[in-house]
Design a protein around this motif. Structure first.
Motif, short mmCIF file in Angstrom:
data_model
loop_
_atom_site.label_atom_id
_atom_site.label_comp_id
_atom_site.label_asym_id
_atom_site.label_seq_id
_atom_site.Cartn_x
_atom_site.Cartn_y
_atom_site.Cartn_z
N HIS A 155 0.84 -1.20 0.00
CA HIS A 155 0.00 0.00 0.00
C HIS A 155 0.87 1.25 0.00
O HIS A 155 0.58 2.22 -0.71
N GLY A 156 1.93 1.23 0.80
CA GLY A 156 2.82 2.38 0.85
C GLY A 156 3.48 2.66 -0.48
O GLY A 156 3.63 3.82 -0.88
N SER A 157 3.88 1.60 -1.19
CA SER A 157 4.52 1.78 -2.49
C SER A 157 3.58 2.42 -3.50
O SER A 157 3.98 3.29 -4.28
N VAL A 158 2.32 1.99 -3.49
CA VAL A 158 1.34 2.56 -4.43
C VAL A 158 1.04 4.02 -4.06
O VAL A 158 1.11 4.92 -4.91
N ILE A 159 0.74 4.25 -2.80
CA ILE A 159 0.32 5.59 -2.39
C ILE A 159 1.47 6.60 -2.52
O ILE A 159 1.35 7.63 -3.18
N VAL A 160 2.59 6.28 -1.88
CA VAL A 160 3.72 7.20 -1.87
C VAL A 160 4.38 7.25 -3.25
O VAL A 160 4.67 8.34 -3.78
N GLY A 161 4.59 6.08 -3.86
CA GLY A 161 5.27 6.03 -5.15
C GLY A 161 4.52 6.77 -6.24
O GLY A 161 5.09 7.60 -6.95
N VAL A 162 3.23 6.50 -6.36
CA VAL A 162 2.45 7.14 -7.42
C VAL A 162 2.29 8.63 -7.14
O VAL A 162 2.43 9.46 -8.05
N ALA A 163 2.04 9.00 -5.88
CA ALA A 163 1.86 10.41 -5.54
C ALA A 163 3.13 11.22 -5.84
O ALA A 163 3.07 12.31 -6.42
N LEU A 164 4.27 10.69 -5.45
CA LEU A 164 5.53 11.41 -5.68
C LEU A 164 5.88 11.45 -7.17
O LEU A 164 6.45 12.44 -7.65
N ALA A 165 5.55 10.40 -7.90
CA ALA A 165 5.81 10.40 -9.34
C ALA A 165 4.96 11.46 -10.03
O ALA A 165 5.43 12.17 -10.93
N LEU A 166 3.71 11.60 -9.62
CA LEU A 166 2.84 12.64 -10.19
C LEU A 166 3.33 14.03 -9.80
O LEU A 166 3.27 14.97 -10.61
N LEU A 167 3.82 14.16 -8.56
CA LEU A 167 4.40 15.43 -8.14
C LEU A 167 5.62 15.77 -9.00
O LEU A 167 5.81 16.92 -9.44
N ALA A 168 6.44 14.75 -9.28
CA ALA A 168 7.61 14.96 -10.13
C ALA A 168 7.19 15.34 -11.55
O ALA A 168 7.86 16.16 -12.20
N ALA A 169 6.10 14.76 -12.04
CA ALA A 169 5.61 15.11 -13.38
C ALA A 169 5.22 16.58 -13.45
O ALA A 169 5.54 17.28 -14.42
#
Length: 404
Positions: free
Chosen positions: A376-390
């Motif tokens: 769950h942490g990988s999906v939530i944190v990973g996807v959120a930070l990747a979108l922030l980076a975008a």
């Protein structure tokens, strides 16, 4: 009727500069060795721990020593490269790298091994930024992306091929043989470096140590470094737990997870080469704003989501491949930016890319580990930070566009 030779020469009659790969054979060889060195200790930990009579946790401090010294020292040594020339810092780093691996092979206790690995981190921190700056300032603009992409691909190949080869060598002849092989490979690269990296005059400047922060004073580079931190918090932060997530979801064995590692490397190599070529095509079309930078971050978000939460093993593995194609393309674009935006401090900017990558990795791993379920942490944190980076990457590309 006038002769053709009297006509003005047009762009169509000028051949584009060729990409002479062999001109960079020495620095490409070093990048392969650096890629191998970064993760070589991981598969050797049990053997090393048993040989020098310490726990595996204690032996893992050799990895921390390498990464920590690199992250802290790279910006300062990048400044030295910008001030005193690529050849000096590159050759000094190469010599230290050779000596550090010989010292590791000769180590008889943990203290000596940790010191040798710290020395290896110092060596890579000196030579690495100098290599990226050397490629960026000597490759013709029309093929700069391909040159940087190939260098990044060889670095990734060192992780994919070099690390398993080191493990096989260690299994056949002992763990020390792997470090002797790195020392021998480094020695073989020295004659190429002497011939291919020309000396140049030292750069003008005040020499103040505060110049190490020059990259942060440039608006485009500052944004790029912040984006790099967020991107790698998602990218490598989530990758820290990928094996655990896939193992838990699909009951994969250690051997099967090793094959996933090959897929990771293959994606990184493909992304690096693809990013270089696409970047060159964009510049040939008049785009100097790295238009694909936000796309790599969006692909990262999709790849992480598919790898960690996708239905079925096949789709998860497809997500892993997409994830690291995006990673390779992003890193290549970032190195192109660091080597182009502010020529006076190319190596310092490149060094900060690595330091912020390590910082982002630590932050991302910490944030994901704070969740009860790392999936769950990988999906939530990973996807959120990747979108922030975008979003941040879009601001970077916008700032690089010529003003109307």
């Amino acid at each position: 009727m006038s002769d053709v030779s009297d006509l003005p020469q047009t762009a169509t009659t000028v051949a584009a500069p060729a990409f002479r790969r062999w001109r960079y054979a020495g620095v490409f060889a070093l990048l392969f060795l650096f890629g191998t060195e970064t993760f070589l200790v991981s598969p050797l930990l049990p053997t090393i721990a048993g040989s020098i009579h310490v726990s595996e946790a204690a032996a893992a401090s050799t990895v921390t020593a390498y990464v920590l010294v690199y992250a802290v020292c790279a910006p300062f040594l990048g400044l030295a490269s910008d001030r005193f020339g690529r050849r000096r810092t590159l050759l000094a780093g190469t010599a230290l790298f050779l000596l550090s691996n010989a010292a590791a092979a000769l180590s008889t206790d943990l203290t000596l091994l940790v010191l040798s690995r710290a020395l290896a981190g110092l060596a890579a921190a000196a030579a690495g930024p100098a290599i990226w700056a050397h490629i960026a300032e000597t490759a013709p603009d029309t093929v700069r992306g391909r040159a940087l992409g190939l260098g990044m691909a060889l670095f990734s190949t060192g992780q994919v091929i070099g690390v398993p080869l080191g493990g096989l060598l260690a299994g056949a002849a002992g763990w020390r043989a792997a470090f002797w092989a790195l020392a021998a490979g480094t020695a073989a690269a020295v004659p190429l470096l002497l011939r291919q990296v020309a000396p140049r005059a030292a750069a003008a400047g005040t020499g103040t140590i505060l110049a190490v922060l020059a990259a942060w004073r440039d608006p485009a580079l500052r944004r790029a470094l912040l984006v790099n931190t967020a991107f790698n918090a998602a990218n490598l932060g989530a990758y820290t737990f990928l094996g655990a997530v896939l193992g838990e979801r699909f009951d994969l064995s250690v051997q099967a997870l090793g094959l996933v590692g090959i897929l990771v490397g293959a994606g990184s190599v493909a992304g690096s080469l693809l990013g270089g070529r696409l970047g060159d095509k964009a510049r040939a079309a008049g785009r100097t704003d790295l238009p694909l930078l936000p796309l790599w971050a969006l692909l990262l978000a999709a790849g992480i989501a598919l790898a960690v939460a996708g239905p079925g093993l096949v789709l998860s593995l497809l997500g892993v491949l997409l994830w690291f194609v995006a990673s390779g393309g992003f890193v290549t674009d970032q190195q192109t930016l660091a080597g182009t935006v502010a020529p006076a401090h190319r190596a310092t900017s490149s060094a900060w890319l690595t330091s912020t990558m390590y910082a982002g990795t630590g932050v991302g791993a910490w944030a994901i580990g704070a969740f009860g379920s790392v999936a769950h942490g990988s999906v939530i944190v990973g996807v959120a930070l990747a979108l922030l980076a975008a979003g941040g990457a879009w601001l970077v590309t916008r700032s690089l566009r010529p003003r109307g």
